[in-house]
Design a protein around this motif. Structure first.
Motif, PDB file in Angstrom:
ATOM      1  N   PRO A 150      -5.426  -3.792   0.045  1.00 29.10           N
ATOM      2  CA  PRO A 150      -5.921  -3.175   1.272  1.00 29.10           C
ATOM      3  C   PRO A 150      -6.722  -1.900   1.020  1.00 29.10           C
ATOM      4  O   PRO A 150      -7.558  -1.513   1.829  1.00 29.10           O
ATOM      5  CB  PRO A 150      -4.646  -2.889   2.076  1.00 29.10           C
ATOM      6  N   ASN A 151      -6.471  -1.241  -0.131  1.00 24.27           N
ATOM      7  CA  ASN A 151      -7.195  -0.015  -0.474  1.00 24.27           C
ATOM      8  C   ASN A 151      -8.223  -0.267  -1.576  1.00 24.27           C
ATOM      9  O   ASN A 151      -8.470   0.593  -2.422  1.00 24.27           O
ATOM     10  CB  ASN A 151      -6.205   1.068  -0.912  1.00 24.27           C
ATOM     11  N   GLN A 191      -8.165  -2.210   7.976  1.00 23.54           N
ATOM     12  CA  GLN A 191      -7.672  -3.001   6.845  1.00 23.54           C
ATOM     13  C   GLN A 191      -7.155  -4.355   7.323  1.00 23.54           C
ATOM     14  O   GLN A 191      -7.343  -5.376   6.646  1.00 23.54           O
ATOM     15  CB  GLN A 191      -6.588  -2.226   6.099  1.00 23.54           C
ATOM     16  N   SER A 237       0.824  -1.199   0.000  1.00 24.98           N
ATOM     17  CA  SER A 237       0.000   0.000   0.000  1.00 24.98           C
ATOM     18  C   SER A 237       0.864   1.257   0.000  1.00 24.98           C
ATOM     19  O   SER A 237       2.005   1.233   0.464  1.00 24.98           O
ATOM     20  CB  SER A 237      -0.898  -0.012   1.246  1.00 24.98           C
ATOM     21  N   ASP A 275       3.352  -2.747   8.986  1.00 24.13           N
ATOM     22  CA  ASP A 275       2.283  -3.649   8.546  1.00 24.13           C
ATOM     23  C   ASP A 275       2.326  -4.970   9.310  1.00 24.13           C
ATOM     24  O   ASP A 275       1.282  -5.523   9.678  1.00 24.13           O
ATOM     25  CB  ASP A 275       2.399  -3.908   7.038  1.00 24.13           C
ATOM     26  N   THR A 333       1.018   2.857   5.241  1.00 20.28           N
ATOM     27  CA  THR A 333       0.926   1.662   6.077  1.00 20.28           C
ATOM     28  C   THR A 333      -0.535   1.343   6.361  1.00 20.28           C
ATOM     29  O   THR A 333      -1.377   2.241   6.449  1.00 20.28           O
ATOM     30  CB  THR A 333       1.678   1.860   7.404  1.00 20.28           C
ATOM     31  N   ILE A 334      -0.854   0.051   6.481  1.00 23.01           N
ATOM     32  CA  ILE A 334      -2.243  -0.337   6.673  1.00 23.01           C
ATOM     33  C   ILE A 334      -2.713   0.061   8.072  1.00 23.01           C
ATOM     34  O   ILE A 334      -1.912   0.198   8.994  1.00 23.01           O
ATOM     35  CB  ILE A 334      -2.449  -1.847   6.438  1.00 23.01           C
TER      36      ILE A 334
END
Length: 338
Positions: A308-309, A46, A38, A93, A41-42
């Motif tokens: 994740p996005n 997420q 990503s 992450d 950072t997640i």
């Protein structure tokens, strides 16, 4: 004061419960997801989304960049990269995923600037090989140190590097020994489905890692029966190979696009004019799970791939490998770890 047998048993049970839980978790197949790096950072939400999918392992994938496939230069951890490809981003992450009770595999990749397949990376001279090996070792050991610092469960020492592996086998044996000196978790290497038998150092690793894009079916929409039949045939060879090393096989990647004929050449990722077909993807995933997931030679696998996005309003994911927003996502939630 006398202690009754019941209370003594209960006391011993409570004291051994953490060990029993850890043992049970270790015996479960790896039900993994490959998480795309990503820009940032997640966050907690997420990470929770991955947990809710039924996963017990997540692969995080830092990238190094090669300007050309025959040049020794290898660049990693730069400000120009997305956070999820860098040392600090991977570290963040990993912590976020572990906070959700998820185990992690760190799986480094190389991206070649010309778009060349990493399996064809090869140097022009021995001098260039030595320089490239030094750069690759620095890249891998940097992430191995993060893996040890955060007690990451699994570390992959490379991904689809067939020419590098076959031409420089002594380097890989030395690299494995050096990683073992700083990292105490499990090791694997991810080789492509059609060249995994050529790797000579499987006996030095904890899992035989295969990116499992085996051709499965010529059908537009393979039936579950057709998929099961194909995997039963493949499983015989995989079991025999596993037995020859007394080492379980791990699918370091597996997956299918949601398009017509997605079982014909599952490795194909280029833009396609094929029709959207989420049933084909579902049948291929279910058939693989039904055929090999509970076999004693099989350690599990990592589904390719998860964004994740993810934007549910965008159609750009529709024909890609991800199961997000498709019927396969619902299926995976029911397939997940008990």
């Amino acid at each position: 004061m006398k202690i009754s047998r019941f209370y003594l048993f209960f006391f011993l049970f409570l004291n051994n419960l953490p060990f029993a839980i850890a043992q049970d978790k270790a015996s479960q197949p790896i039900n993994g997801i490959s998480m795309v790096a990503s820009r940032m950072t997640i966050d907690d939400q997420q990470a929770k989304a991955l947990k809710q999918l039924g996963s017990n392992y997540i692969a995080v994938m830092p990238y190094a960049f090669m300007p050309e496939k025959q040049g020794p230069e290898l660049i990693f951890d730069t400000k120009r990269q997305w956070s999820g490809e860098t040392l600090a981003g991977i570290e963040s992450d990993v912590q976020m995923l572990q906070n959700q009770g998820l185990s992690v595999m760190i799986k480094p990749h190389i991206w070649v600037g010309s778009g060349a397949f990493t399996g064809t990376i090869s140097m022009r001279s021995d001098k260039d090989w030595i320089r490239f090996e030094a750069n690759y070792k620095a890249y891998i050991l940097a992430f191995a140190k993060i893996a040890e610092r955060h007690k990451v469960s699994l570390f992959c020492i490379g991904t689809e590097l067939q020419e590098f592996v076959s031409q420089r086998s002594a380097f890989w044996c030395e690299l494995i020994e050096e990683i073992r000196r700083i990292y105490s978790g499990k090791l694997t290497y991810a080789e492509n489905w059609d060249t995994y038998e050529d790797v000579l150092f499987w006996d030095s690793l904890d899992f035989i890692g295969i990116d499992a894009y085996f051709p499965i079916s010529e059908a537009r929409t393979p039936t579950l029966k057709q998929v099961n039949l194909a995997w039963r045939g493949l499983a015989k060879g995989l079991k025999s190979f596993s037995d020859s090393y007394n080492t379980k096989i791990l699918f370091t990647e597996y997956g299918y696009r949601s398009i017509d004929f997605s079982g014909r050449e599952p490795w194909e990722f280029s833009k396609s004019t094929a029709r959207f077909n989420e049933v084909a993807q579902l049948n291929l995933l279910k058939g693989l799970h039904e055929s090999v997931w509970d076999e004693n030679w099989f350690a599990g696998g990592f589904l390719w791939k998860w964004f994740p996005n993810f934007d549910s309003n965008s159609k750009r994911y529709q024909k890609r490998f991800t199961v997000q927003g498709k019927i396969s996502e619902t299926y995976l939630q029911s397939f997940g770890v008990d």
